[in-house]
Design a protein around this motif. Structure first.
Motif, PDB file in Angstrom:
ATOM      1  N   ARG A  28      70.494  29.499 106.026  1.00 49.81           N
ATOM      2  CA  ARG A  28      70.744  30.420 104.911  1.00 49.81           C
ATOM      3  C   ARG A  28      69.718  31.542 104.934  1.00 49.81           C
ATOM      4  O   ARG A  28      68.604  31.366 105.397  1.00 49.81           O
ATOM      5  N   HIS A  29      70.136  32.671 104.375  1.00 48.69           N
ATOM      6  CA  HIS A  29      69.265  33.844 104.339  1.00 48.69           C
ATOM      7  C   HIS A  29      69.379  34.493 102.967  1.00 48.69           C
ATOM      8  O   HIS A  29      70.459  34.510 102.382  1.00 48.69           O
ATOM      9  N   ARG A  30      68.282  35.023 102.493  1.00 48.75           N
ATOM     10  CA  ARG A  30      68.290  35.647 101.159  1.00 48.75           C
ATOM     11  C   ARG A  30      69.080  36.941 101.121  1.00 48.75           C
ATOM     12  O   ARG A  30      69.706  37.269 100.128  1.00 48.75           O
ATOM     13  N   ASP A  31      69.000  37.712 102.190  1.00 45.17           N
ATOM     14  CA  ASP A  31      69.686  38.996 102.236  1.00 45.17           C
ATOM     15  C   ASP A  31      69.908  39.372 103.706  1.00 45.17           C
ATOM     16  O   ASP A  31      69.320  38.773 104.596  1.00 45.17           O
ATOM     17  N   PRO A  32      70.748  40.378 103.964  1.00 44.43           N
ATOM     18  CA  PRO A  32      71.093  40.736 105.344  1.00 44.43           C
ATOM     19  C   PRO A  32      69.916  41.199 106.198  1.00 44.43           C
ATOM     20  O   PRO A  32      69.969  41.105 107.415  1.00 44.43           O
ATOM     21  N   ARG A  33      68.840  41.667 105.572  1.00 42.77           N
ATOM     22  CA  ARG A  33      67.678  42.120 106.357  1.00 42.77           C
ATOM     23  C   ARG A  33      67.003  40.968 107.085  1.00 42.77           C
ATOM     24  O   ARG A  33      66.264  41.172 108.024  1.00 42.77           O
ATOM     25  N   GLU A  44      77.738  34.101 105.583  1.00 45.45           N
ATOM     26  CA  GLU A  44      77.040  35.172 104.870  1.00 45.45           C
ATOM     27  C   GLU A  44      77.517  36.526 105.390  1.00 45.45           C
ATOM     28  O   GLU A  44      77.723  37.465 104.604  1.00 45.45           O
ATOM     29  N   TYR A  45      77.711  36.599 106.696  1.00 43.51           N
ATOM     30  CA  TYR A  45      78.228  37.836 107.287  1.00 43.51           C
ATOM     31  C   TYR A  45      79.644  38.110 106.777  1.00 43.51           C
ATOM     32  O   TYR A  45      79.999  39.250 106.481  1.00 43.51           O
ATOM     33  N   ALA A  46      80.447  37.053 106.613  1.00 44.42           N
ATOM     34  CA  ALA A  46      81.795  37.222 106.057  1.00 44.42           C
ATOM     35  C   ALA A  46      81.726  37.770 104.631  1.00 44.42           C
ATOM     36  O   ALA A  46      82.495  38.665 104.266  1.00 44.42           O
ATOM     37  N   SER A  47      80.798  37.249 103.823  1.00 47.21           N
ATOM     38  CA  SER A  47      80.680  37.751 102.450  1.00 47.21           C
ATOM     39  C   SER A  47      80.268  39.218 102.457  1.00 47.21           C
ATOM     40  O   SER A  47      80.754  40.014 101.652  1.00 47.21           O
TER      41      SER A  47
END
Length: 193
Positions: free
Chosen positions: A18-23, A30-33
């Motif tokens: 999991r990642h907090r944000d795309p950066r 997450e990329y799909a969202s």
């Protein structure tokens, strides 16, 4: 650097977890969202929950090099959220069946049992009055799917990335089959009359 800057936006790079944000990168879902324009999440509402789990598990089990093969599949899960009850056991069978030849006999027997249970649940759901067999199956299904996908790396399958890619591709195709047919545009209906 986890993301590539394009103008003022950051395009996430696929990575584990999991990642907090795309950066900081992003997993498959997450990329799909991000592409769907919905809130950043590894379980966005725009994708069926079990299909999203498959996407996350495949993403996390793939090698860093192999994960790039997933990028073209990301748009294919957006908007794929069928409500038909048979989609869950159908996805379990799709994920477990191809893993059986690559694992130990003991674990293979568990995967075969998971496939047989999925098929039995599908048959049960087709009855006018389903039995207790299908009650609570949505809780069993994620464990079967995650176990099958994780077994690919646990048993060090030599073609792990290719098999993981195949499983996700087939799961997406399976889930898409359960989507209701899109209604014809009004202009088309008028011409058909």
């Amino acid at each position: 650097m986890a993301g590539k800057t394009v103008g003022i936006e950051v395009v996430p790079i696929l990575s584990r977890g999991r990642h907090r944000d795309p950066r900081r990168g992003g997993c498959f879902m997450e990329y799909a969202s991000y592409l769907a324009g919905v809130p950043w999440s590894d379980s966005p509402d725009c994708t069926h929950p079990l299909l999203a789990l498959i996407g996350r598990e495949v993403n996390d089990e793939m090698s860093d090099a192999g994960r790039t093969m997933l990028v073209p599949l990301v748009p294919a899960v957006i908007g794929v959220n069928p409500s038909h009850p048979e989609v869950v056991p159908a996805l379990v069978a799709r994920c477990a069946r191809p893993v059986v030849p690559f694992v130990s006999e003991q674990f293979g027997a568990k995967l075969v049992a998971a496939v047989q249970k999925a098929e039995a649940v599908r048959e049960d759901l087709r009855k006018p009055e389903p039995t207790q067999l299908s009650v609570g199956y949505e809780w069993e299904a994620p464990l079967a799917v995650a176990g099958a996908i994780r077994a690919i790396t646990d048993f060090r399958v030599p073609t792990a990335d290719a098999l993981l890619h195949q499983i996700l591709t087939e799961a997406i195709a399976e889930a898409r089959q359960w989507m209701p047919a899109a209604p014809l545009p009004i202009e088309t209906v008028a011409v058909l009359r």
